[in-house]
Structure formats: C-alpha cells, structure tokens
Design a protein around this motif. Structure first.
Motif: not given
Length: 177
Positions: A59-64
């Motif tokens: 989810w961190q990667e998707i947010a970036q």
C-alpha cells in the motif's frame, strides 16, 4: 589477447541478472492469481488474508505511484505495472550484454573501458537526482558500460522493492552484484 578481468566482470554481471530474474519470479509466484481474483470481484480483506504478502509495503508503494480509483483497481494496476516495468528493464539489460559480447568483449581496451563505465553507472545511480546517462551520437564503450550499470542499479532497486512486498526476509535470500 585475453582480458580475464573483463571475463570475470561479465560472469558476475550475468549472475547478477540471473538473481534479478529469480527475484521477479519469486514475486510473480507470491502473487499468482491475485489479479484474476481481483477481476473476479474477490474482496480485498479476503485477499489480504489469503496472500501472505507485506501488505503495508504494497500500500505504501501504491500510494507513491499516485494511482486513482478503488483500492482493488489500484492494486491490480500496480501489480501489472511492476511486472511489465521490471521485465522491460531486464530485457534492456540483456540486450546491452548481448551487444557487449558481440562488439566490445573481444577488444581488451574497449572491454576494460566498458566495465569501468559499468561501475561508474552503478555508483552514479545511487546519488540523489541521478538521471539515466545521456548519450549524444554513437556511444563509446565506457558510455555503454555506464548505461548498463545505471540500468542494472535501477532494476535491482525495483526487484528489491518487489521482494520486500512479498515479505520482509525474501530479499535477504538473494546475492546482488
């Protein structure tokens, strides 16, 4: 004349590429069927229970990536983008290595210049605001090596991120060049 140092560099680079491919394979195995499940309408909570992934990292990667839409759409888009991007980068690396074997490896000086450029490209990629080496005209052996090193460092970073999405200890299994 034989350039044993260049031979060793080539073997190390090929081994590193195999590690990158193995890392991508591990990520693909860990996420097998996930996109199909999303397309079938499976709930995210069920998927998070079924797939033992590092969901916080995902989810961190998707947010970036700044993807918009429902979370299931974001996840599906991110998964397909990552796989395509890494495969494209690996293909670029393989093409540069093939070109090296055909046109550079048989010349001691050109091979030495190539691998010195390779080392510089890997280091240069680690600095802030690094951009892909810009080449005007026909590139020298050094510039081709620098481009390979830079592209390798980016691919390595992307594969490591994907492995961290599998779980926190996966990337420790691989040796990197």
């Amino acid at each position: 004349m034989v350039n044993r140092w260049a031979d060793k560099q080539l073997k190390n680079c090929e081994a590193a590429l195999l590690s990158l491919e193995a890392g991508l394979t591990q990520f693909n195995q860990a996420t097998t069927g996930l996109i199909d499940s999303l397309a079938a309408g499976t709930s995210l909570s069920y998927l998070q229970q079924t797939y033992s992934l590092n969901w916080h990292k995902i989810w961190q990667e998707i947010a970036q990536e700044n993807l918009w839409g429902p979370q299931s759409y974001q996840l599906g888009e991110w998964l397909s983008q990552q796989e395509k991007d890494v495969e494209k980068r690996l293909l670029q690396l393989e093409l540069l290595i093939s070109e090296y074997r055909l046109h550079i490896h048989h010349s001691v000086q050109k091979a030495t210049d190539f691998w010195l450029g390779y080392d510089e490209g890997k280091v240069r990629c680690r600095t802030p605001y690094a951009q892909e080496p810009f080449i005007i005209g026909y590139p020298t052996s050094y510039q081709k090596g620098e481009l390979l090193g830079w592209r390798y460092a980016i691919a390595k970073y992307k594969v490591q991120n994907l492995l961290e999405c599998c779980n926190t200890s996966s990337c420790e299994l691989f040796t990197w060049g």
